[in-house]
Design a protein around this motif. Sequence first.
Motif, short mmCIF file in Angstrom:
data_model
loop_
_atom_site.label_atom_id
_atom_site.label_comp_id
_atom_site.label_asym_id
_atom_site.label_seq_id
_atom_site.Cartn_x
_atom_site.Cartn_y
_atom_site.Cartn_z
N PHE A 21 12.20 14.31 -20.28
CA PHE A 21 10.90 14.18 -19.62
C PHE A 21 10.21 12.89 -20.03
CE2 PHE A 21 10.56 18.77 -18.41
CZ PHE A 21 10.11 18.56 -17.11
N ALA A 22 10.26 12.58 -21.33
CA ALA A 22 9.62 11.35 -21.82
C ALA A 22 10.26 10.13 -21.16
CB ALA A 22 9.73 11.27 -23.33
N GLY A 23 11.59 10.13 -21.07
CA GLY A 23 12.28 9.00 -20.44
C GLY A 23 11.95 8.87 -18.97
N VAL A 24 11.94 10.01 -18.26
CA VAL A 24 11.62 10.02 -16.83
C VAL A 24 10.25 9.42 -16.57
CG1 VAL A 24 11.03 11.55 -14.92
CG2 VAL A 24 13.16 11.91 -16.18
N PHE A 25 9.26 9.85 -17.34
CA PHE A 25 7.89 9.39 -17.07
C PHE A 25 7.64 7.98 -17.60
CE2 PHE A 25 7.30 13.98 -16.49
CZ PHE A 25 6.66 13.96 -15.26
N ALA A 53 0.82 -1.21 0.00
CA ALA A 53 0.00 0.00 0.00
C ALA A 53 0.85 1.26 0.00
CB ALA A 53 -0.93 0.00 1.21
N LEU A 54 2.06 1.16 0.55
CA LEU A 54 2.93 2.33 0.66
C LEU A 54 3.77 2.57 -0.60
CD1 LEU A 54 4.28 1.82 4.29
CD2 LEU A 54 2.53 3.44 3.55
N ALA A 55 4.09 1.51 -1.32
CA ALA A 55 5.05 1.61 -2.42
C ALA A 55 4.71 2.69 -3.45
CB ALA A 55 5.19 0.25 -3.09
N PRO A 56 3.44 2.86 -3.87
CA PRO A 56 3.16 3.88 -4.88
C PRO A 56 3.55 5.30 -4.45
CG PRO A 56 1.30 2.39 -4.66
CD PRO A 56 2.24 2.06 -3.54
N PHE A 57 3.58 5.55 -3.15
CA PHE A 57 3.89 6.90 -2.68
C PHE A 57 5.37 7.24 -2.81
CE2 PHE A 57 -0.02 5.64 -0.55
CZ PHE A 57 -0.84 6.74 -0.82
N ASP A 58 6.20 6.22 -3.07
CA ASP A 58 7.62 6.48 -3.31
C ASP A 58 7.82 7.38 -4.52
OD1 ASP A 58 8.43 4.97 -1.16
OD2 ASP A 58 8.77 3.16 -2.34
N PHE A 59 6.90 7.29 -5.48
CA PHE A 59 7.08 8.00 -6.74
C PHE A 59 6.78 9.49 -6.64
CE2 PHE A 59 6.28 3.56 -7.67
CZ PHE A 59 7.40 3.26 -8.42
N THR A 60 6.29 9.93 -5.47
CA THR A 60 6.16 11.37 -5.26
C THR A 60 7.55 12.02 -5.23
OG1 THR A 60 6.13 11.08 -2.86
CG2 THR A 60 4.00 11.14 -3.99
N GLY A 61 8.59 11.19 -5.03
CA GLY A 61 9.95 11.72 -5.07
C GLY A 61 10.28 12.38 -6.39
N LEU A 62 9.66 11.92 -7.47
CA LEU A 62 9.92 12.52 -8.78
C LEU A 62 9.44 13.97 -8.83
CD1 LEU A 62 10.93 12.16 -11.67
CD2 LEU A 62 8.66 11.32 -12.28
N VAL A 63 8.29 14.24 -8.20
CA VAL A 63 7.78 15.62 -8.14
C VAL A 63 8.76 16.50 -7.38
CG1 VAL A 63 5.88 17.08 -7.37
CG2 VAL A 63 5.41 14.78 -8.27
N TRP A 64 9.23 16.01 -6.22
CA TRP A 64 10.20 16.77 -5.45
C TRP A 64 11.49 16.98 -6.24
CZ3 TRP A 64 8.05 19.24 -1.78
CH2 TRP A 64 7.04 18.67 -1.00
N ALA A 65 11.91 15.95 -6.97
CA ALA A 65 13.16 16.05 -7.74
C ALA A 65 13.06 17.14 -8.80
CB ALA A 65 13.47 14.70 -8.39
N LEU A 66 11.94 17.18 -9.51
CA LEU A 66 11.74 18.22 -10.52
C LEU A 66 11.73 19.60 -9.86
CD1 LEU A 66 9.02 16.47 -12.69
CD2 LEU A 66 11.34 17.04 -13.43
#
Length: 293
Positions: A271-275, A242-255
């Motif tokens: 951007f295309a590669g990142v997403f 249940a927690l794992a999907p929230f790891d990807f909020t790191g991408l928002v912080w990184a940008l």
Amino acid sequence: MDSRKSFLQGIGLRLLSAFLITAMSAAVHGVAGSVPIGQIMFWRSILALIPICLYMMWLGEFPKALKTKHPMLHVTRGGFGAFSMAMSFLSLAYLPVANAQALAYLAPILVLPLAAIMLNEKLTKAIFLAVTLGFAGVLLLLWEAFELPGESAWIGVSAGLAYAFTMAFVRVHTKTMTLTESASTIAFYFAIVAAIIGLATLPFGWVALDQTLFIWLVFAGLIGGIAHIVSNEAVARAPVSALAPFDFTGLVWALGFDLILFSAVPGALGFAGVFTITAAALIVTFIGAKPKK
């Protein structure tokens, strides 16, 4: 504690963990152009011991958690982990934080083929799709690197790939260690081994640290250790799946860090590669692998 309240706390802690890990990466990115990788590794690891030890004391595991019946497993895990840390920092030295973060998302994708070999897990069609998407994203990042002048982007992408491959092995190796070793014990000895390896690079030339560089390094070390603790506390309160999907909020912080701190953003292909890599990692997160019966 109410189960719903505990679950919500777990999500909040996981979001905080993603932010802290990305903040640590931004700090490393900020100093990597001026400080050797080995020197960064030493300070990152030795300072992380402070919050890790305090956490062990808080749990009542110190000093009994320092005892281990499998010291060579920690040496092996620490060696591969230190190499993956070096590759991660090298990637952050040559790439924007968001690009390096995206390459790190390859690790959970690459874990699955290794898990099939080492842990006898079955791969589904969706997993093969995720792996294909992941490598398509890498090709996009490589294509953008090809268009940039010089070799710096190529070095960063190559280091990011090396990090992802090595970390995939480290995760599988760590999973087998958790059968006999606590998370605190693994974290403690990893920090020790990585600090020793970083210190071993001293004869190859370290730089004198001014106040700004030292503050960045202290920040990276302490935040890295705290991020580990927060992540553990999140797992204690809610299921990992249940927690794992929230790891990807790191991408928002990184940008955000790239834009605000370093005035840098990936190009269109970047951007295309990142997403694309992030989409592949999300497929892995939500579907995963099925154990063989």
